[in-house]
Design an enzyme around this catalytic site. Structure first.
Site, PDB file in Angstrom:
ATOM      1  N   LYS A 113       0.835  -1.208   0.000  1.00 15.05           N
ATOM      2  CA  LYS A 113       0.000   0.000   0.000  1.00 15.05           C
ATOM      3  C   LYS A 113       0.872   1.261   0.000  1.00 15.05           C
ATOM      4  CE  LYS A 113      -4.353  -1.135   0.071  1.00 15.05           C
ATOM      5  NZ  LYS A 113      -3.988  -2.297  -0.699  1.00 15.05           N
ATOM      6  N   LYS A 203       0.398 -10.697  -8.895  1.00 12.13           N
ATOM      7  CA  LYS A 203      -1.062 -10.820  -9.020  1.00 12.13           C
ATOM      8  C   LYS A 203      -1.616  -9.773  -9.990  1.00 12.13           C
ATOM      9  CE  LYS A 203      -2.306  -7.831  -5.173  1.00 12.13           C
ATOM     10  NZ  LYS A 203      -2.862  -7.636  -3.871  1.00 12.13           N
ATOM     11  N   LYS A 206      -5.173  -3.583 -10.249  1.00 17.12           N
ATOM     12  CA  LYS A 206      -5.512  -2.354 -10.984  1.00 17.12           C
ATOM     13  C   LYS A 206      -4.499  -1.263 -10.681  1.00 17.12           C
ATOM     14  CE  LYS A 206      -8.851  -2.436  -7.390  1.00 17.12           C
ATOM     15  NZ  LYS A 206     -10.120  -2.994  -7.057  1.00 17.12           N
TER      16      LYS A 206
HETATM   17  P1  TYM Z   1      -9.217  -5.553  -3.025  1.00 18.63           P
HETATM   18  O1  TYM Z   1     -10.109  -4.400  -3.267  1.00 18.63           O
HETATM   19  O2  TYM Z   1      -7.766  -5.403  -3.293  1.00 18.63           O
HETATM   20  O3  TYM Z   1      -9.712  -6.806  -3.834  1.00 18.63           O
HETATM   21  C1  TYM Z   1     -11.062  -7.242  -3.747  1.00 18.63           C
HETATM   22  C2  TYM Z   1     -11.159  -8.755  -3.836  1.00 18.63           C
HETATM   23  O4  TYM Z   1     -10.583  -9.229  -5.059  1.00 18.63           O
HETATM   24  C3  TYM Z   1      -9.603 -10.207  -4.769  1.00 18.63           C
HETATM   25  N1  TYM Z   1      -8.515 -10.105  -5.741  1.00 18.63           N
HETATM   26  C4  TYM Z   1      -8.021 -11.148  -6.430  1.00 18.63           C
HETATM   27  N2  TYM Z   1      -8.355 -12.447  -6.441  1.00 18.63           N
HETATM   28  C5  TYM Z   1      -7.658 -13.255  -7.268  1.00 18.63           C
HETATM   29  N3  TYM Z   1      -6.669 -12.819  -8.072  1.00 18.63           N
HETATM   30  C6  TYM Z   1      -6.303 -11.517  -8.097  1.00 18.63           C
HETATM   31  N4  TYM Z   1      -5.349 -11.078  -8.892  1.00 18.63           N
HETATM   32  C7  TYM Z   1      -6.997 -10.612  -7.237  1.00 18.63           C
HETATM   33  N5  TYM Z   1      -6.896  -9.272  -7.013  1.00 18.63           N
HETATM   34  C8  TYM Z   1      -7.836  -8.982  -6.089  1.00 18.63           C
HETATM   35  C9  TYM Z   1      -9.106  -9.870  -3.379  1.00 18.63           C
HETATM   36  O5  TYM Z   1      -8.472 -10.956  -2.751  1.00 18.63           O
HETATM   37  C10 TYM Z   1     -10.383  -9.456  -2.703  1.00 18.63           C
HETATM   38  O6  TYM Z   1     -11.113 -10.590  -2.274  1.00 18.63           O
HETATM   39  N6  TYM Z   1      -8.844  -5.386   1.956  1.00 18.63           N
HETATM   40  C11 TYM Z   1      -9.659  -5.812   0.855  1.00 18.63           C
HETATM   41  C12 TYM Z   1     -11.063  -5.264   0.862  1.00 18.63           C
HETATM   42  C13 TYM Z   1     -11.812  -5.522   2.117  1.00 18.63           C
HETATM   43  C14 TYM Z   1     -12.427  -6.745   2.494  1.00 18.63           C
HETATM   44  C15 TYM Z   1     -13.043  -6.488   3.739  1.00 18.63           C
HETATM   45  C16 TYM Z   1     -12.503  -8.003   1.889  1.00 18.63           C
HETATM   46  C17 TYM Z   1     -12.066  -4.622   3.091  1.00 18.63           C
HETATM   47  N7  TYM Z   1     -12.820  -5.211   4.082  1.00 18.63           N
HETATM   48  C18 TYM Z   1     -13.730  -7.501   4.401  1.00 18.63           C
HETATM   49  C19 TYM Z   1     -13.205  -8.995   2.572  1.00 18.63           C
HETATM   50  C20 TYM Z   1     -13.799  -8.747   3.808  1.00 18.63           C
HETATM   51  C21 TYM Z   1      -8.991  -5.389  -0.433  1.00 18.63           C
HETATM   52  O7  TYM Z   1      -8.221  -4.467  -0.481  1.00 18.63           O
HETATM   53  O8  TYM Z   1      -9.410  -6.089  -1.526  1.00 18.63           O
END
Ligand code: TYM
Length: 347
Positions: A113, A203, A206
Protein backbone atom coordinates in the site's frame (compact mmCIF):
# COMPACT_ATOMS: atom_id res chain seq x y z
CA UNK A 1 -23.41 -19.31 7.72
CA UNK A 2 -22.91 -15.54 7.62
CA UNK A 3 -20.89 -13.95 4.84
CA UNK A 4 -19.18 -10.61 4.37
CA UNK A 5 -16.87 -9.53 1.59
CA UNK A 6 -15.80 -6.25 0.06
CA UNK A 7 -13.79 -4.54 -2.65
CA UNK A 8 -12.04 -1.16 -2.63
CA UNK A 9 -13.53 1.22 -5.20
CA UNK A 10 -10.13 2.13 -6.62
CA UNK A 11 -10.99 2.33 -10.28
CA UNK A 12 -12.04 -0.50 -12.47
CA UNK A 13 -12.88 -3.96 -11.21
CA UNK A 14 -10.90 -6.60 -13.07
CA UNK A 15 -11.01 -10.33 -13.78
CA UNK A 16 -8.95 -11.04 -10.63
CA UNK A 17 -11.62 -9.37 -8.49
CA UNK A 18 -14.30 -11.29 -10.33
CA UNK A 19 -12.71 -14.75 -10.25
CA UNK A 20 -11.14 -14.39 -6.80
CA UNK A 21 -14.14 -12.83 -5.09
CA UNK A 22 -17.39 -11.83 -6.83
CA UNK A 23 -17.92 -15.13 -8.67
CA UNK A 24 -17.96 -16.85 -5.29
CA UNK A 25 -20.24 -14.23 -3.74
CA UNK A 26 -22.84 -15.07 -6.35
CA UNK A 27 -22.42 -18.79 -5.76
CA UNK A 28 -22.68 -18.41 -1.99
CA UNK A 29 -25.67 -16.04 -1.90
CA UNK A 30 -27.69 -18.81 -3.58
CA UNK A 31 -26.89 -21.51 -1.03
CA UNK A 32 -29.74 -22.52 1.28
CA UNK A 33 -27.71 -22.47 4.52
CA UNK A 34 -26.72 -18.81 4.20
CA UNK A 35 -28.26 -16.84 7.03
CA UNK A 36 -26.85 -13.46 5.98
CA UNK A 37 -24.72 -12.22 3.08
CA UNK A 38 -23.39 -8.65 3.00
CA UNK A 39 -21.28 -7.30 0.14
CA UNK A 40 -19.67 -3.92 0.60
CA UNK A 41 -17.93 -1.27 -1.41
CA UNK A 42 -15.27 -0.46 1.16
CA UNK A 43 -14.97 3.25 0.47
CA UNK A 44 -13.20 4.04 3.77
CA UNK A 45 -10.45 1.58 2.79
CA UNK A 46 -10.27 3.26 -0.60
CA UNK A 47 -9.29 6.63 0.87
CA UNK A 48 -6.10 5.28 2.51
CA UNK A 49 -4.34 5.73 -0.86
CA UNK A 50 -4.56 8.88 -3.03
CA UNK A 51 -7.93 9.49 -4.66
CA UNK A 52 -9.73 12.31 -6.40
CA UNK A 53 -12.70 13.66 -4.39
CA UNK A 54 -14.28 14.94 -7.61
CA UNK A 55 -14.59 11.43 -9.05
CA UNK A 56 -14.69 9.28 -5.92
CA UNK A 57 -18.47 9.23 -5.53
CA UNK A 58 -18.79 8.02 -9.13
CA UNK A 59 -16.13 5.35 -8.55
CA UNK A 60 -18.08 4.04 -5.56
CA UNK A 61 -21.30 3.95 -7.57
CA UNK A 62 -19.51 2.24 -10.47
CA UNK A 63 -18.44 -0.51 -8.07
CA UNK A 64 -22.02 -0.86 -6.81
CA UNK A 65 -23.22 -1.25 -10.40
CA UNK A 66 -20.43 -3.78 -11.05
CA UNK A 67 -21.72 -5.90 -8.16
CA UNK A 68 -25.29 -5.78 -9.45
CA UNK A 69 -24.27 -6.50 -13.04
CA UNK A 70 -22.19 -9.45 -11.87
CA UNK A 71 -25.24 -10.93 -10.19
CA UNK A 72 -25.36 -9.76 -6.56
CA UNK A 73 -29.05 -10.21 -5.86
CA UNK A 74 -30.54 -7.65 -3.44
CA UNK A 75 -33.26 -10.15 -2.54
CA UNK A 76 -30.63 -12.51 -1.19
CA UNK A 77 -27.80 -10.24 -0.08
CA UNK A 78 -27.30 -6.76 1.33
CA UNK A 79 -25.31 -4.41 -0.88
CA UNK A 80 -23.76 -1.57 1.08
CA UNK A 81 -21.27 1.27 1.05
CA UNK A 82 -19.04 0.93 4.08
CA UNK A 83 -19.17 4.65 4.93
CA UNK A 84 -22.98 4.49 5.16
CA UNK A 85 -22.87 1.93 7.98
CA UNK A 86 -20.90 3.83 10.65
CA UNK A 87 -20.85 0.87 13.04
CA UNK A 88 -17.94 -0.57 10.96
CA UNK A 89 -15.77 2.40 11.97
CA UNK A 90 -16.80 2.33 15.62
CA UNK A 91 -15.85 -1.33 15.92
CA UNK A 92 -12.63 -0.64 13.99
CA UNK A 93 -11.59 1.93 16.60
CA UNK A 94 -12.30 -0.54 19.37
CA UNK A 95 -10.28 -3.22 17.55
CA UNK A 96 -7.40 -0.79 16.99
CA UNK A 97 -7.01 -0.50 20.76
CA UNK A 98 -6.34 -4.24 21.10
CA UNK A 99 -4.22 -4.69 17.96
CA UNK A 100 -0.46 -4.40 18.51
CA UNK A 101 1.33 -2.38 15.81
CA UNK A 102 3.67 -5.38 15.40
CA UNK A 103 0.78 -7.43 13.94
CA UNK A 104 0.24 -4.76 11.28
CA UNK A 105 3.58 -3.41 10.09
CA UNK A 106 4.92 -6.84 9.18
CA UNK A 107 2.09 -7.57 6.71
CA UNK A 108 3.20 -7.61 3.04
CA UNK A 109 0.14 -5.52 2.17
CA UNK A 110 1.46 -2.68 4.37
CA UNK A 111 4.52 -2.23 2.14
CA UNK A 112 2.39 -2.79 -0.97
CA UNK A 113 0.00 0.00 0.00
CA UNK A 114 2.89 2.37 0.70
CA UNK A 115 4.21 1.65 -2.81
CA UNK A 116 0.75 2.34 -4.18
CA UNK A 117 0.84 5.81 -2.60
CA UNK A 118 4.13 6.57 -4.33
CA UNK A 119 3.14 5.16 -7.71
CA UNK A 120 -0.38 6.63 -7.75
CA UNK A 121 0.53 9.50 -10.04
CA UNK A 122 -1.64 11.77 -7.89
CA UNK A 123 -0.12 15.25 -7.71
CA UNK A 124 -0.78 15.41 -3.97
CA UNK A 125 0.41 11.83 -3.29
CA UNK A 126 2.94 12.98 -0.69
CA UNK A 127 0.08 13.98 1.59
CA UNK A 128 -0.93 10.31 1.92
CA UNK A 129 2.61 9.12 2.63
CA UNK A 130 2.91 6.84 5.65
CA UNK A 131 -0.61 7.59 6.88
CA UNK A 132 -1.97 5.81 9.91
CA UNK A 133 -4.92 4.40 7.93
CA UNK A 134 -2.62 2.24 5.81
CA UNK A 135 -1.28 0.69 8.98
CA UNK A 136 -4.63 0.18 10.72
CA UNK A 137 -6.38 -0.92 7.50
CA UNK A 138 -6.66 -4.59 8.64
CA UNK A 139 -8.38 -3.59 11.91
CA UNK A 140 -11.12 -1.96 9.83
CA UNK A 141 -11.31 -5.06 7.64
CA UNK A 142 -11.71 -7.20 10.77
CA UNK A 143 -14.52 -4.88 11.87
CA UNK A 144 -16.23 -5.15 8.45
CA UNK A 145 -16.35 -8.90 8.88
CA UNK A 146 -17.06 -9.25 12.59
CA UNK A 147 -19.68 -6.49 12.87
CA UNK A 148 -22.02 -8.95 11.09
CA UNK A 149 -20.66 -11.92 13.10
CA UNK A 150 -19.65 -13.36 9.73
CA UNK A 151 -17.88 -16.69 9.64
CA UNK A 152 -17.20 -17.18 5.94
CA UNK A 153 -15.34 -14.69 3.76
CA UNK A 154 -14.94 -15.20 0.00
CA UNK A 155 -11.64 -13.51 -0.89
CA UNK A 156 -8.58 -13.96 -3.06
CA UNK A 157 -5.31 -15.36 -1.76
CA UNK A 158 -3.76 -11.90 -1.20
CA UNK A 159 -6.27 -11.19 1.60
CA UNK A 160 -5.70 -14.38 3.61
CA UNK A 161 -3.19 -12.77 5.98
CA UNK A 162 -5.82 -10.16 6.85
CA UNK A 163 -8.24 -12.93 7.68
CA UNK A 164 -5.72 -14.56 10.03
CA UNK A 165 -5.44 -11.21 11.72
CA UNK A 166 -9.23 -10.92 11.94
CA UNK A 167 -9.20 -14.20 13.85
CA UNK A 168 -6.43 -13.00 16.16
CA UNK A 169 -8.35 -9.81 16.91
CA UNK A 170 -11.59 -11.73 17.49
CA UNK A 171 -9.84 -14.15 19.85
CA UNK A 172 -8.22 -11.34 21.79
CA UNK A 173 -11.54 -9.53 22.15
CA UNK A 174 -13.13 -12.75 23.47
CA UNK A 175 -10.25 -13.20 25.94
CA UNK A 176 -10.51 -9.64 27.25
CA UNK A 177 -14.24 -9.02 27.27
CA UNK A 178 -16.02 -12.37 26.98
CA UNK A 179 -17.03 -14.80 24.23
CA UNK A 180 -18.41 -12.72 21.33
CA UNK A 181 -16.86 -13.64 17.97
CA UNK A 182 -16.61 -17.01 16.26
CA UNK A 183 -13.64 -18.01 14.10
CA UNK A 184 -13.82 -16.87 10.49
CA UNK A 185 -12.88 -18.96 7.46
CA UNK A 186 -11.82 -17.96 3.96
CA UNK A 187 -13.89 -19.45 1.16
CA UNK A 188 -11.47 -21.34 -1.07
CA UNK A 189 -11.71 -20.86 -4.80
CA UNK A 190 -9.95 -21.89 -7.98
CA UNK A 191 -9.61 -18.26 -9.02
CA UNK A 192 -7.98 -17.04 -5.83
CA UNK A 193 -4.66 -16.22 -7.53
CA UNK A 194 -5.17 -14.63 -10.95
CA UNK A 195 -1.89 -13.24 -12.20
CA UNK A 196 -0.89 -10.13 -14.11
CA UNK A 197 -0.96 -10.61 -17.90
CA UNK A 198 2.33 -8.75 -18.20
CA UNK A 199 4.19 -10.34 -15.28
CA UNK A 200 2.61 -13.66 -14.31
CA UNK A 201 4.73 -13.90 -11.17
CA UNK A 202 2.66 -11.01 -9.72
CA UNK A 203 -1.06 -10.82 -9.02
CA UNK A 204 -3.43 -9.13 -11.45
CA UNK A 205 -3.99 -5.69 -10.01
CA UNK A 206 -5.51 -2.35 -10.98
CA UNK A 207 -2.68 -0.48 -9.28
CA UNK A 208 0.99 -1.05 -10.07
CA UNK A 209 2.83 -2.47 -7.07
CA UNK A 210 6.18 -0.86 -7.84
CA UNK A 211 6.88 2.83 -8.21
CA UNK A 212 7.85 2.41 -11.87
CA UNK A 213 5.04 0.00 -12.76
CA UNK A 214 2.36 0.41 -15.43
CA UNK A 215 -0.91 -1.38 -14.68
CA UNK A 216 -2.87 -0.83 -17.94
CA UNK A 217 -2.05 -3.94 -19.97
CA UNK A 218 -1.63 -6.21 -16.97
CA UNK A 219 -5.31 -6.55 -16.13
CA UNK A 220 -8.60 -7.01 -17.94
CA UNK A 221 -11.24 -4.69 -16.57
CA UNK A 222 -14.77 -6.05 -16.53
CA UNK A 223 -15.81 -3.10 -18.70
CA UNK A 224 -12.99 -3.36 -21.27
CA UNK A 225 -14.24 -3.34 -24.87
CA UNK A 226 -13.82 -6.48 -27.03
CA UNK A 227 -10.97 -4.89 -29.00
CA UNK A 228 -9.08 -3.91 -25.88
CA UNK A 229 -9.53 -7.41 -24.45
CA UNK A 230 -8.22 -9.00 -27.66
CA UNK A 231 -5.25 -6.66 -27.67
CA UNK A 232 -4.35 -7.27 -24.01
CA UNK A 233 -4.54 -11.05 -24.39
CA UNK A 234 -2.48 -10.94 -27.57
CA UNK A 235 0.20 -9.00 -25.68
CA UNK A 236 0.06 -11.23 -22.58
CA UNK A 237 3.39 -12.74 -21.61
CA UNK A 238 3.70 -16.41 -22.47
CA UNK A 239 6.56 -18.76 -21.66
CA UNK A 240 9.35 -20.37 -23.61
CA UNK A 241 8.45 -23.64 -25.32
CA UNK A 242 5.18 -24.12 -27.14
CA UNK A 243 3.21 -26.67 -25.18
CA UNK A 244 -0.10 -25.57 -23.67
CA UNK A 245 0.33 -27.17 -20.29
CA UNK A 246 -0.45 -26.15 -16.72
CA UNK A 247 2.82 -25.79 -14.80
CA UNK A 248 2.79 -22.79 -12.46
CA UNK A 249 6.54 -22.94 -11.83
CA UNK A 250 7.91 -23.42 -15.34
CA UNK A 251 5.03 -21.89 -17.30
CA UNK A 252 3.38 -19.23 -15.12
CA UNK A 253 2.03 -17.24 -18.11
CA UNK A 254 0.28 -20.13 -19.86
CA UNK A 255 -0.90 -21.55 -16.52
CA UNK A 256 -2.58 -18.25 -15.68
CA UNK A 257 -4.28 -18.10 -19.08
CA UNK A 258 -5.42 -21.72 -18.71
CA UNK A 259 -6.95 -20.90 -15.31
CA UNK A 260 -8.83 -17.93 -16.75
CA UNK A 261 -10.02 -20.00 -19.72
CA UNK A 262 -11.20 -22.87 -17.55
CA UNK A 263 -13.11 -20.67 -15.09
CA UNK A 264 -14.76 -18.44 -17.69
CA UNK A 265 -15.56 -21.03 -20.37
CA UNK A 266 -17.07 -23.15 -17.61
CA UNK A 267 -19.22 -20.26 -16.39
CA UNK A 268 -20.56 -19.54 -19.87
CA UNK A 269 -21.81 -23.10 -20.20
CA UNK A 270 -22.94 -23.18 -16.58
CA UNK A 271 -20.63 -26.07 -15.83
CA UNK A 272 -17.07 -26.64 -14.75
CA UNK A 273 -14.48 -27.00 -17.48
CA UNK A 274 -11.36 -28.42 -15.90
CA UNK A 275 -7.90 -27.19 -16.77
CA UNK A 276 -7.13 -30.72 -17.99
CA UNK A 277 -10.01 -30.49 -20.48
CA UNK A 278 -8.68 -27.18 -21.77
CA UNK A 279 -5.16 -28.66 -22.07
CA UNK A 280 -6.56 -31.60 -24.05
CA UNK A 281 -8.53 -29.30 -26.33
CA UNK A 282 -5.38 -27.34 -27.19
CA UNK A 283 -2.94 -30.27 -27.37
CA UNK A 284 -0.69 -29.68 -30.40
CA UNK A 285 -2.13 -26.21 -31.06
CA UNK A 286 -0.12 -22.99 -30.95
CA UNK A 287 -0.04 -20.27 -28.30
CA UNK A 288 -1.56 -17.92 -30.87
CA UNK A 289 -4.56 -20.17 -31.51
CA UNK A 290 -5.09 -20.65 -27.79
CA UNK A 291 -4.84 -16.91 -27.10
CA UNK A 292 -7.24 -16.06 -29.93
CA UNK A 293 -9.82 -18.47 -28.51
CA UNK A 294 -9.24 -17.27 -24.96
CA UNK A 295 -9.90 -13.68 -26.07
CA UNK A 296 -13.27 -14.77 -27.50
CA UNK A 297 -14.11 -16.67 -24.29
CA UNK A 298 -13.42 -13.52 -22.25
CA UNK A 299 -15.37 -11.31 -24.67
CA UNK A 300 -18.36 -13.74 -24.64
CA UNK A 301 -18.26 -13.99 -20.89
CA UNK A 302 -18.19 -10.23 -20.34
CA UNK A 303 -20.83 -9.34 -22.95
CA UNK A 304 -23.93 -10.06 -20.80
CA UNK A 305 -22.19 -8.50 -17.79
CA UNK A 306 -21.55 -5.30 -19.76
CA UNK A 307 -25.15 -5.21 -21.00
CA UNK A 308 -26.50 -5.55 -17.47
CA UNK A 309 -24.06 -2.85 -16.35
CA UNK A 310 -25.54 -0.45 -18.87
CA UNK A 311 -29.08 -1.32 -17.77
CA UNK A 312 -28.37 -0.61 -14.11
CA UNK A 313 -26.37 2.53 -14.93
CA UNK A 314 -29.43 3.76 -16.85
CA UNK A 315 -31.69 3.25 -13.84
CA UNK A 316 -29.94 4.95 -10.93
CA UNK A 317 -33.25 5.37 -9.08
CA UNK A 318 -33.42 1.59 -8.72
CA UNK A 319 -29.76 1.38 -7.67
CA UNK A 320 -30.32 4.08 -5.02
CA UNK A 321 -33.37 2.23 -3.71
CA UNK A 322 -31.40 -1.01 -3.39
CA UNK A 323 -28.64 0.79 -1.49
CA UNK A 324 -31.02 2.64 0.84
CA UNK A 325 -32.87 -0.53 1.82
CA UNK A 326 -29.71 -2.62 2.21
CA UNK A 327 -27.87 -0.01 4.24
CA UNK A 328 -30.83 0.51 6.59
CA UNK A 329 -31.00 -3.22 7.30
CA UNK A 330 -27.20 -3.48 7.62
CA UNK A 331 -27.15 -0.67 10.22
CA UNK A 332 -29.75 -2.54 12.30
CA UNK A 333 -27.79 -5.80 12.23
CA UNK A 334 -24.46 -4.07 12.84
CA UNK A 335 -25.90 -2.13 15.79
CA UNK A 336 -26.83 -5.39 17.53
CA UNK A 337 -23.17 -6.46 17.52
CA UNK A 338 -21.91 -3.00 18.44
CA UNK A 339 -24.31 -2.69 21.39
CA UNK A 340 -23.24 -6.12 22.64
CA UNK A 341 -19.55 -5.18 22.28
CA UNK A 342 -19.95 -1.83 24.05
CA UNK A 343 -21.97 -3.33 26.85
CA UNK A 344 -19.31 -6.01 27.41
CA UNK A 345 -16.62 -3.29 27.56
CA UNK A 346 -18.52 -1.07 29.96
CA UNK A 347 -18.93 1.64 27.34
P1 TYM B 1 -9.22 -5.55 -3.02
O1 TYM B 1 -10.11 -4.40 -3.27
O2 TYM B 1 -7.77 -5.40 -3.29
O3 TYM B 1 -9.71 -6.81 -3.83
C1 TYM B 1 -11.06 -7.24 -3.75
C2 TYM B 1 -11.16 -8.76 -3.84
O4 TYM B 1 -10.58 -9.23 -5.06
C3 TYM B 1 -9.60 -10.21 -4.77
N1 TYM B 1 -8.52 -10.10 -5.74
C4 TYM B 1 -8.02 -11.15 -6.43
N2 TYM B 1 -8.35 -12.45 -6.44
C5 TYM B 1 -7.66 -13.26 -7.27
N3 TYM B 1 -6.67 -12.82 -8.07
C6 TYM B 1 -6.30 -11.52 -8.10
N4 TYM B 1 -5.35 -11.08 -8.89
C7 TYM B 1 -7.00 -10.61 -7.24
N5 TYM B 1 -6.90 -9.27 -7.01
C8 TYM B 1 -7.84 -8.98 -6.09
C9 TYM B 1 -9.11 -9.87 -3.38
O5 TYM B 1 -8.47 -10.96 -2.75
C10 TYM B 1 -10.38 -9.46 -2.70
O6 TYM B 1 -11.11 -10.59 -2.27
N6 TYM B 1 -8.84 -5.39 1.96
C11 TYM B 1 -9.66 -5.81 0.86
C12 TYM B 1 -11.06 -5.26 0.86
C13 TYM B 1 -11.81 -5.52 2.12
C14 TYM B 1 -12.43 -6.74 2.49
C15 TYM B 1 -13.04 -6.49 3.74
C16 TYM B 1 -12.50 -8.00 1.89
C17 TYM B 1 -12.07 -4.62 3.09
N7 TYM B 1 -12.82 -5.21 4.08
C18 TYM B 1 -13.73 -7.50 4.40
C19 TYM B 1 -13.21 -9.00 2.57
C20 TYM B 1 -13.80 -8.75 3.81
C21 TYM B 1 -8.99 -5.39 -0.43
O7 TYM B 1 -8.22 -4.47 -0.48
O8 TYM B 1 -9.41 -6.09 -1.53
Amino acid sequence: MRIFSGIRPSGKLHLGNYLGAIKNWIELQNKPDIELAVFGVVDYHGITTPFDPKTYHQQVMDAVIDYLAAGVDPKKALLIRQSKVPQHMELAWIFSTITPVGWLDRLPTYKEKQNQVESSGNEKADSWKNNLGILSYPALMAADILIYKSNLVPIGDDQKAHLDLTNEIGKKFNYLFGETFEPVKAFKSEGERIKSLQDPTKKMSKTPSTSSGQAGDSYIALMDSPDIIRDKIKKATTDSGKEIKFDEKEKPGISNLLTIYSLLAGSIKGQILSIKEVEDKYGGKSYIEFKNDLAEVVVDFLKPFQERYKEFAGDMAQVDKILTESEERARQIAQETLSDVKQKMGL
